[in-house]
Design a protein around this motif. Structure first.
Motif, short mmCIF file in Angstrom:
data_model
loop_
_atom_site.label_atom_id
_atom_site.label_comp_id
_atom_site.label_asym_id
_atom_site.label_seq_id
_atom_site.Cartn_x
_atom_site.Cartn_y
_atom_site.Cartn_z
N UNK A 101 0.81 -1.21 0.00
CA UNK A 101 0.00 0.00 0.00
C UNK A 101 0.85 1.27 0.00
N UNK A 102 2.10 1.15 0.43
CA UNK A 102 2.99 2.32 0.55
C UNK A 102 3.74 2.64 -0.74
N UNK A 103 3.69 1.73 -1.72
CA UNK A 103 4.44 1.94 -2.96
C UNK A 103 3.81 3.01 -3.82
N UNK A 104 2.47 3.18 -3.70
CA UNK A 104 1.81 4.19 -4.50
C UNK A 104 1.14 3.65 -5.75
N UNK A 105 1.14 2.32 -5.91
CA UNK A 105 0.49 1.69 -7.06
C UNK A 105 -0.91 1.24 -6.63
N UNK A 106 -1.93 1.44 -7.47
CA UNK A 106 -3.27 0.96 -7.11
C UNK A 106 -3.23 -0.52 -6.75
N UNK A 107 -3.99 -0.89 -5.74
CA UNK A 107 -3.94 -2.27 -5.25
C UNK A 107 -5.34 -2.79 -4.98
N UNK A 108 -5.53 -4.06 -5.31
CA UNK A 108 -6.76 -4.78 -4.98
C UNK A 108 -6.36 -5.99 -4.16
N UNK A 109 -7.02 -6.18 -3.04
CA UNK A 109 -6.74 -7.31 -2.16
C UNK A 109 -7.73 -8.42 -2.44
N UNK A 110 -7.20 -9.60 -2.78
CA UNK A 110 -8.05 -10.77 -3.05
C UNK A 110 -7.89 -11.76 -1.91
N UNK A 111 -8.95 -11.93 -1.13
CA UNK A 111 -8.92 -12.87 -0.01
C UNK A 111 -9.17 -14.27 -0.55
N UNK A 112 -8.14 -15.08 -0.62
CA UNK A 112 -8.25 -16.42 -1.17
C UNK A 112 -8.69 -17.42 -0.10
N UNK A 113 -9.16 -18.57 -0.55
CA UNK A 113 -9.60 -19.66 0.32
C UNK A 113 -10.78 -19.22 1.19
N UNK A 114 -11.62 -18.37 0.60
CA UNK A 114 -12.80 -17.90 1.34
C UNK A 114 -13.74 -19.05 1.67
N UNK A 115 -13.72 -20.11 0.83
CA UNK A 115 -14.58 -21.26 1.09
C UNK A 115 -14.14 -21.98 2.36
N UNK A 116 -12.82 -22.02 2.62
CA UNK A 116 -12.32 -22.66 3.84
C UNK A 116 -12.72 -21.87 5.07
N UNK A 117 -12.76 -20.55 4.93
CA UNK A 117 -13.19 -19.71 6.06
C UNK A 117 -14.65 -20.00 6.42
N UNK A 118 -15.47 -20.16 5.38
CA UNK A 118 -16.89 -20.44 5.62
C UNK A 118 -17.08 -21.77 6.34
N UNK A 119 -16.28 -22.77 5.95
CA UNK A 119 -16.36 -24.07 6.61
C UNK A 119 -16.02 -23.97 8.09
N UNK A 120 -15.05 -23.12 8.42
CA UNK A 120 -14.64 -22.95 9.81
C UNK A 120 -15.62 -22.09 10.59
N UNK A 121 -16.49 -21.36 9.86
CA UNK A 121 -17.43 -20.48 10.54
C UNK A 121 -16.89 -19.09 10.80
N UNK A 122 -15.69 -18.78 10.28
CA UNK A 122 -15.11 -17.45 10.44
C UNK A 122 -15.72 -16.49 9.42
N UNK A 123 -15.74 -15.23 9.73
CA UNK A 123 -16.37 -14.24 8.86
C UNK A 123 -15.49 -13.00 8.76
N UNK A 124 -15.18 -12.61 7.52
CA UNK A 124 -14.43 -11.38 7.27
C UNK A 124 -15.40 -10.34 6.71
N UNK A 125 -15.47 -9.20 7.37
CA UNK A 125 -16.31 -8.10 6.90
C UNK A 125 -15.55 -7.37 5.80
N UNK A 126 -15.83 -7.72 4.55
CA UNK A 126 -15.07 -7.17 3.43
C UNK A 126 -15.24 -5.66 3.29
#
Length: 713
Positions: A101-126
């Motif tokens: 984020x500090x480099x100054x280049x536009x950035x998009x964050x892709x949260x991978x393995x979201x299906x594994x998070x759902x199986x565990x019951x964890x939740x990320x507020x995107x």
């Protein structure tokens, strides 16, 4: 437009790259360095280039991969960064994100393995995470292909919106020092870039100060502020920044993530309780690798290879009720019908086809082995092997990092040698370079399969023993070399993340298997074809009765050369000129050994006559001499390409000579002991060779057990 894929190792970055680009990709090396560079065109938009950067943990120049990735981001300035994050390990992955984020280049964050998070019951507020990071955040599953097109579209949109501003705010005194650095030496840079360079100067990153041409006076000026911060925090400057980043990350996670059962052990933890157990780990590893080589070479692999030898490169067989000729006979009949000269027919059939066919016959075994290795790598077990073997290697003066090049070397010795660059200690790195090629690579598998099938009748233990012989040679060499003055020293620490176990997709396994297998086939069609053609010419031409021309193989130029060096191998049990020549041609490419045998022992002629393939070869060896031959060719100097890699990595011709001499000498001693002690065990006469073998064994034991000059604990 260019999208740069950036992420930690094992975050799913390469899987995402393959899914985004499909077949529209090419692989090479970054300019000036031997680090793999992958680029491809986006399947949905051919005008967009996707660059897969090496997996890194930070933008600090600790490894060559981190240097390459940082230089690319700074110098090439891609239009947008797609930062792939392992959602199951958010805290560690966000450490890199805060730097990007500090480099100054536009950035998009892709949260991978979201299906594994759902199986565990964890939740990320995107949406909340987007507010905290001030950039777009999307959820994907690279393995299942969900959300990947959306991630690419969002990346393209973000590139059009422009640059981002840094969001990670540090403690007041650190911010004051960074502001002073920006004002003193970075005020001429664009506002979006000043933050990144200020932090790197605070961390005393010499590569950045040199890149920016910061003078000694300017460095001395900002050094005073840096020292004051270090005194206030009672830590070094780099440690301060690391601590500040994780403090910020903890705050972000606290606002954006809800964990269902944070304290409970995961399935991966439970499996590791068995797989990495101090008592069970090594037996489990031995059983797994035994099964891999047993199935690849001795059972399923041998059946497929026999079919290749009998049908494709033999007499032929039935296909859908129609008899088809094997390649040698079909080509031979065609050439004869065209009235092609006999010598040219022989060159094509008994030279090119026989030599290359002898190698390609083992391709099914290679594909099976590559399939197993791809599965073990994708599911996360190979990372555990490095962790497990670190305990053993450390006792002998090497760290688990030495196993990473060895693991890579199972595919090819060249990238295995180059992977040694991640080892910080120069002495440990040199030992690893010298011993990595002891492990059987894909080019050696045809040799193992040939010896196991033709000379041992497919006995179950021969193929697996080749792998464990390589591991043993590495351990023994590590002990011997580490006790010498040249290589003595403390062991570098080894820290490695163990990724969670995942069930790999069939597509990824098949893609990895094909990439490795196709590389082998291409080599057979180029280097090996040229080599076996030269072998045929040298084995069919020579001086006889005062005239030069086509002669029987025993009178050829190749035979004369073979006899001049064959005496060297007599104590090893295989002093005939054919074996000597095959061993030497194996230095060009290890597969050449099989191809040379194919020519010298009449592969095509045997196949046409309906005789058992390789029966001629078996008559030249006993069980003892065959295993001695296998041992020497597995452990001696690698192919020319790997020797060239050793030369580049050692950066010194004397070190190259030392490495090759050690490999050949070690191989000779082990093969000598195998053959001579085997003769004594069979009750044969005690001779000069036996005496030399006993003396060599005593010397080897002495080097192993002599007093250590350094502790490796």
């Amino acid at each position: 437009m260019t999208i740069a894929l950036v992420g930690n190792p094992n975050s799913g970055k390469t899987t995402l790259f393959n899914a985004l680009t499909g077949a529209n990709q090419h692989v090479g090396n970054w300019p000036g360095v031997t680090v793999e560079k992958k680029e491809g065109r986006l399947k949905e938009n051919k005008e967009v280039t996707v660059t897969d950067l090496p997996g890194i943990y930070s933008l600090s120049p600790y490894t060559l991969e981190e240097v390459v990735s940082r230089n690319y981001l700074i110098d090439e300035s891609p239009n947008v960064i797609l930062n792939i994050i392992d959602g199951t390990n958010l805290e560690r992955n966000l450490f890199l994100t805060t730097q990007l984020l500090e480099i100054g280049i536009p950035i998009v964050v892709a949260i991978n393995m979201s299906d594994e998070l759902e199986k565990k019951g964890d939740k990320i507020d995107l949406s909340q995470l987007e507010k905290e990071l001030k950039c777009r955040v999307v959820a994907i599953s690279a393995l299942k292909g969900t959300g990947i097109n959306e991630a690419a579209e969002v990346a393209i949109e973000s590139a059009a919106l422009g640059k981002t501003l840094p969001v990670c705010v540090f403690s007041g005194s650190v911010e004051h020092t960074l502001a002073h650095i920006e004002e003193a030496v970075l005020h001429h840079l664009p506002l979006g870039e000043q933050r990144f360079f200020a932090i790197k100067l605070f961390e005393r990153d010499r590569k950045i100060s040199d890149k920016l041409n910061i003078t000694a006076e300017q460095l001395a000026h900002i050094e005073e502020d840096i020292k004051r911060s270090e005194e206030a925090f009672d830590d070094d400057s780099e440690g301060i920044i690391t601590s500040e980043r994780y403090t910020y990350i903890e705050t972000v996670i606290g606002k954006c993530v809800r964990f269902k059962d944070r304290g409970e052990r995961t399935i991966s933890d439970k499996i590791d309780g068995i797989i990495t157990n101090r008592i069970l780990a090594l037996p489990i590893f031995a059983v797994i690798m035994f099964i891999v080589y047993f199935v690849s070479v001795t059972t399923v692999g041998e059946i497929t290879t026999e079919w290749m030898e009998d049908v494709v490169f033999g007499e032929g067989g039935e296909l859908f009720g129609v008899h088809i000729y094997g390649i040698p006979m079909a080509v031979g009949n065609m050439l004869e019908a065209l009235s092609v000269a006999e010598w040219l027919q022989s060159l094509i059939v008994n030279g090119a086809i026989a030599g290359v066919g002898a190698v390609l016959a083992f391709v099914p075994q290679l594909f099976i082995l590559f399939m197993f290795l791809a599965f073990l790598e994708s599911c996360g077990y190979m990372a555990r092997i490095a962790f497990i073997l670190d305990r053993i290697f450390r006792k002998f003066g090497l760290s688990g990092k030495s196993f990473i090049p060895i693991l890579i070397g199972t595919g090819c010795g060249v990238p295995g040698i180059m992977a040694s660059r991640t080892i910080e200690s120069d002495k440990d790195r040199k030992i690893t370079i010298m011993t990595t090629t002891f492990i059987p690579c894909s080019a050696k598998l045809p040799i193992i399969a040939l010896i196991s099938g033709a000379l041992f009748g497919g006995v179950w233990w021969v193929a697996p023993s080749a792998y464990f012989l390589g591991i043993g040679a590495i351990i023994v060499s590590g002990i011997i070399l580490k006790k010498t003055r040249l290589f003595s020293g403390d062991v570098a620490p080894f820290i490695m993340e163990l990724p969670p176990y995942r069930l790999p997709t069939i597509g990824n396994i098949l893609r990895s298997m094909w990439e490795r297998g196709w590389s082998f086939i291409k080599k057979a069609g180029t280097i090996i074809l040229l080599a076996v053609t030269c072998v045929w010419l040298l084995s069919n031409f020579g001086w006889y009765a005062g005239n030069f021309g086509m002669v029987a193989p025993e009178y050829s130029l190749l035979a004369e050369f073979g006899r001049s060096v064959a005496w060297i191998f007599i104590p090893l049990g295989w002093g005939d000129w054919q074996s000597a020549v095959s061993t030497i041609t194996g230095l060009i490419a290890k597969e050449n050994l099989v191809g040379t045998f194919g020519i010298l022992f009449g592969f095509a002629e045997v196949a046409e006559d309906g005789m058992e393939i390789w029966a001629n070869l078996a008559a030249h060896f006993t069980i003892l001499s065959a295993y001695s031959f296998l041992v020497f060719n597995l452990l001696c100097a690698p192919c020319f390409a790997a020797i060239g890699a050793i030369r580049r990595e050692m950066a010194n011709f004397k070190w190259l000579l030392f490495a090759v001499a050690y490999q050949c000498g070690f191989a000779y001693i082990i093969a000598l002991c195998v053959y001579q002690f085997g003769r004594l065990a069979q009750g044969q006469d005690f001779g000069f060779g036996s005496t030399v073998a006993i003396l060599a064994a005593i010397a080897l034991v002495y080097l192993l057990v002599r007093k250590e000059k350094h502790s490796f604990a």
